[in-house]
Motif scaffolding. Structure first.
Motif, mmCIF file in Angstrom:
data_model
loop_
_atom_site.group_PDB
_atom_site.id
_atom_site.type_symbol
_atom_site.label_atom_id
_atom_site.label_comp_id
_atom_site.label_asym_id
_atom_site.label_seq_id
_atom_site.Cartn_x
_atom_site.Cartn_y
_atom_site.Cartn_z
ATOM 1 N N ARG A 110 0.836 -1.211 0.000
ATOM 2 C CA ARG A 110 0.000 0.000 0.000
ATOM 3 C C ARG A 110 0.865 1.254 0.000
ATOM 4 N NH1 ARG A 110 -3.760 -2.087 4.939
ATOM 5 N NH2 ARG A 110 -4.469 -4.009 3.944
ATOM 6 N N PHE A 111 1.986 1.200 0.702
ATOM 7 C CA PHE A 111 2.905 2.339 0.726
ATOM 8 C C PHE A 111 3.511 2.557 -0.662
ATOM 9 C CE2 PHE A 111 7.352 3.861 1.665
ATOM 10 C CZ PHE A 111 6.991 5.167 1.962
ATOM 11 N N VAL A 112 3.880 1.480 -1.336
ATOM 12 C CA VAL A 112 4.419 1.603 -2.691
ATOM 13 C C VAL A 112 3.381 2.213 -3.628
ATOM 14 C CG1 VAL A 112 5.280 0.320 -4.693
ATOM 15 C CG2 VAL A 112 6.053 -0.291 -2.390
ATOM 16 N N LYS A 113 2.151 1.751 -3.542
ATOM 17 C CA LYS A 113 1.103 2.321 -4.392
ATOM 18 C C LYS A 113 0.872 3.799 -4.077
ATOM 19 C CE LYS A 113 -2.441 0.783 -6.258
ATOM 20 N NZ LYS A 113 -3.859 0.393 -6.454
ATOM 21 N N PHE A 114 1.025 4.162 -2.814
ATOM 22 C CA PHE A 114 0.938 5.573 -2.437
ATOM 23 C C PHE A 114 2.018 6.379 -3.155
ATOM 24 C CE2 PHE A 114 3.146 8.499 0.553
ATOM 25 C CZ PHE A 114 2.260 9.564 0.502
ATOM 26 N N LEU A 115 3.254 5.882 -3.151
ATOM 27 C CA LEU A 115 4.336 6.594 -3.830
ATOM 28 C C LEU A 115 4.046 6.736 -5.319
ATOM 29 C CD1 LEU A 115 7.426 4.946 -2.083
ATOM 30 C CD2 LEU A 115 6.398 7.168 -1.568
ATOM 31 N N ASP B 73 11.292 -7.956 -3.815
ATOM 32 C CA ASP B 73 10.983 -9.044 -4.744
ATOM 33 C C ASP B 73 9.511 -9.012 -5.149
ATOM 34 O OD1 ASP B 73 13.570 -10.015 -4.680
ATOM 35 O OD2 ASP B 73 13.166 -11.483 -3.093
ATOM 36 N N LEU B 74 8.638 -8.819 -4.173
ATOM 37 C CA LEU B 74 7.203 -8.789 -4.438
ATOM 38 C C LEU B 74 6.848 -7.647 -5.381
ATOM 39 C CD1 LEU B 74 4.345 -9.867 -3.773
ATOM 40 C CD2 LEU B 74 4.320 -8.318 -1.806
ATOM 41 N N VAL B 75 7.410 -6.471 -5.135
ATOM 42 C CA VAL B 75 7.125 -5.298 -5.971
ATOM 43 C C VAL B 75 7.685 -5.505 -7.373
ATOM 44 C CG1 VAL B 75 7.605 -2.834 -6.274
ATOM 45 C CG2 VAL B 75 6.939 -3.717 -4.030
ATOM 46 N N ALA B 76 8.885 -6.088 -7.474
ATOM 47 C CA ALA B 76 9.473 -6.337 -8.795
ATOM 48 C C ALA B 76 8.583 -7.269 -9.609
ATOM 49 C CB ALA B 76 10.868 -6.920 -8.633
ATOM 50 N N ASP B 77 8.056 -8.298 -8.969
ATOM 51 C CA ASP B 77 7.182 -9.242 -9.671
ATOM 52 C C ASP B 77 5.882 -8.583 -10.127
ATOM 53 O OD1 ASP B 77 8.996 -11.271 -9.335
ATOM 54 O OD2 ASP B 77 8.023 -12.124 -7.569
ATOM 55 N N ARG B 78 5.439 -7.573 -9.372
ATOM 56 C CA ARG B 78 4.148 -6.942 -9.664
ATOM 57 C C ARG B 78 4.299 -5.542 -10.256
ATOM 58 N NH1 ARG B 78 0.482 -7.034 -4.442
ATOM 59 N NH2 ARG B 78 -0.829 -5.906 -5.936
ATOM 60 N N SER B 79 5.479 -5.192 -10.732
ATOM 61 C CA SER B 79 5.745 -3.806 -11.135
ATOM 62 C C SER B 79 4.796 -3.314 -12.226
ATOM 63 C CB SER B 79 7.200 -3.645 -11.578
ATOM 64 O OG SER B 79 7.481 -4.496 -12.688
ATOM 65 N N LEU C 85 2.217 -0.230 -11.713
ATOM 66 C CA LEU C 85 2.285 0.971 -12.549
ATOM 67 C C LEU C 85 0.946 1.227 -13.239
ATOM 68 C CD1 LEU C 85 5.824 0.403 -14.099
ATOM 69 C CD2 LEU C 85 5.171 2.291 -12.581
ATOM 70 N N ASP C 86 0.353 0.184 -13.796
ATOM 71 C CA ASP C 86 -0.954 0.349 -14.451
ATOM 72 C C ASP C 86 -2.023 0.730 -13.432
ATOM 73 O OD1 ASP C 86 0.180 -0.334 -16.852
ATOM 74 O OD2 ASP C 86 -0.517 -2.421 -16.807
ATOM 75 N N GLY C 87 -1.915 0.154 -12.231
ATOM 76 C CA GLY C 87 -2.913 0.424 -11.203
ATOM 77 C C GLY C 87 -2.928 1.868 -10.753
ATOM 78 N N ALA C 88 -1.773 2.511 -10.707
ATOM 79 C CA ALA C 88 -1.723 3.908 -10.270
ATOM 80 C C ALA C 88 -2.530 4.804 -11.206
ATOM 81 C CB ALA C 88 -0.269 4.375 -10.208
ATOM 82 N N ARG C 89 -2.388 4.575 -12.506
ATOM 83 C CA ARG C 89 -3.162 5.374 -13.455
ATOM 84 C C ARG C 89 -4.636 4.991 -13.410
ATOM 85 N NH1 ARG C 89 -5.645 5.452 -18.104
ATOM 86 N NH2 ARG C 89 -5.506 7.323 -19.451
#
Length: 438
Positions: free
Chosen positions: A320-325, A395-401, A405-409
């Motif tokens: 959730r923090f990554v998606k916030f960024l 690792d988790l973020v790299a797999d779901r990058s 990225l698409d989710g933020a937009r």
């Protein structure tokens, strides 16, 4: 009699907080002569839901207090009735229902539900608390934020200025209504990044600075990172202080806020899922539109719930923090444009112009995602340097990058969709009873 909504969204056990919020509602009804609708929006199930229902049923009757306990099925019935009345025959009803009550965690959506229910109940304002909050005490007396919220909210700033301990009012603001009253918190950081700061101040600086606008220089980014997510520090309440006028949006937290109906009935919050910070949009919008607000020192006591201490809770929260960024690519653009527009965001009656806000949100959908790829690269380096469970997050973020990225937009596109139908949904609330029959 003036009606207000004291809203407590929850997806975790919080019997003590429900009891404390009921106490604040009873205090406000007695002190201010208002009718307080205590709204518990409950996403719990099973034993936790039953415990909350039992706590509410056992609360003593207090004049002027009306409690509402809505589980997700009851919330869905209400929302479906509102949406079908607002957009009949358009084919958008199911999508809007998903945005209002998504399967994932959404801080913006749960507060949007409170906004609609408050409108249906005839409330003039929403006062939000969180399930992981407590109130301060002084000499055996509970320190209720409603004291300042009811003193100042909703009336012309020039009229209520004597009620604040300090007023910093541009003459142009005097006739505009006080649209936001809020405080902060004491205790643990509002975002789970304290351990990063302890492990590596440099990684902390690099990662937290990712949410700053790109045009800020290094000095200002370091300053922003140093004060972010830390609340009001460690100073306990000793006497009331409130400042009215142009306010610092970073001094207000969503666990300790009141918003006037003329704000949230015009513009909702972004309904982004699995993203922290999505519920802070209106704080910045009120500030940028040059609507007066007030900041007080009746700060909430914050603590972390046990679930956030577990490994599963840690991983979920870090995503959730990554998606916030990543959300800041669009949100920083929107904030830059709303800050530039200023009072042009208001109509002749000092109300937010939702059409202008919607246009700015749509603009943000055209942004190049390259800066977000850069954010992920910085975060990946930092988390791998920290090692341990942070390397697992990397690792988790790299797999779901690509998905992230698409989710933020996509989250901002969803916000544009909700903005387009929000006014119709608010108007439909006049005809729907919360918690009524299917």
């Amino acid at each position: 009699m003036k009606r207000i909504c004291l809203a407590l969204p929850t997806n975790r056990p919080c019997a003590a907080t429900i009891t404390a919020a009921h106490g604040e509602a009873a205090w406000a009804a007695e002190q201010f002569g208002v009718e307080v609708h205590l709204l518990v929006l409950d996403s719990c199930t099973g034993a936790e839901l039953a415990e909350h229902a039992a706590v509410l049923a056992a609360l003593p009757h207090r004049p002027g207090v009306v409690a509402h306990h809505l589980d997700e099925p009851a919330q869905r019935r209400f929302l479906r009735a509102v949406i079908e009345r607002a957009v009949p025959g358009t084919g958008r009803a199911e999508r809007l229902l998903e945005l209002m009550l998504p399967a994932g965690v959404s801080y913006g959506a749960c507060t949007n539900r409170a906004f609609l229910i408050a409108a249906a109940l005839g409330c003039e304002s929403v006062h939000r608390r969180d399930s992981d909050s407590r109130y301060q005490e002084l000499d055996g007396e509970t320190i209720h934020p409603l004291r300042h919220e009811l003193d100042l909210l909703g009336r012309p700033a020039g009229e209520v200025a004597p009620r604040a301990t300090r007023a910093v009012l541009d003459p142009a603001m005097a006739a505009r209504p006080v649209s936001l009253v809020g405080g902060s918190f004491l205790g643990e950081m509002s975002v789970d990044v304290g351990e990063i700061r302890e492990l590596s101040p440099q990684v902390y600086q690099d990662v937290v600075a990712l949410y700053a606008p790109g045009e800020l220089d290094g000095v200002r980014k370091r300053w922003l990172a140093s004060r972010s997510f830390t609340g009001a520090g460690g100073g306990a309440f000793t006497a009331d202080r409130s400042t009215l006028g142009a306010f610092d949006p970073y001094a207000v937290e969503m666990c300790n806020i009141a918003l006037a109906g003329e704000v949230y009935q015009r513009v909702p919050l972004p309904p982004a899922t699995d993203t922290i910070g999505s519920d802070y949009f209106l704080i910045h919008l009120v500030h940028d539109a040059k609507l007066p607000g007030a900041v007080h020192n009746r700060h909430i006591l914050n603590y972390y719930t046990p679930e956030r201490r577990t490994e599963q809770g840690f991983l979920a929260y870090q995503v959730r923090f990554v998606k916030f960024l990543l959300s800041m690519l669009q949100l920083n653009h929107v904030r830059e444009r709303t800050a530039r527009a200023g009072a042009e965001l208001l109509d002749e009656r000092h109300r937010l112009r939702a059409d202008l806000v919607a246009g700015i949100v749509r603009e943000s959908l055209e942004l190049d995602p390259a800066p977000n790829r850069g954010r992920l690269a910085v975060l990946d380096r930092g988390y791998r340097e920290l090692g341990g469970r942070y390397a697992e997050v990397a690792d988790l973020v790299a797999d779901r990058s690509a998905e992230l990225l698409d989710g933020a937009r996509a989250d901002m596109a969803d916000f544009a969709l909700l903005l387009a139908d929000w006014d119709a949904m608010i108007r439909a609330c006049d005809h729907v009873v919360p918690g009524g029959p299917n």
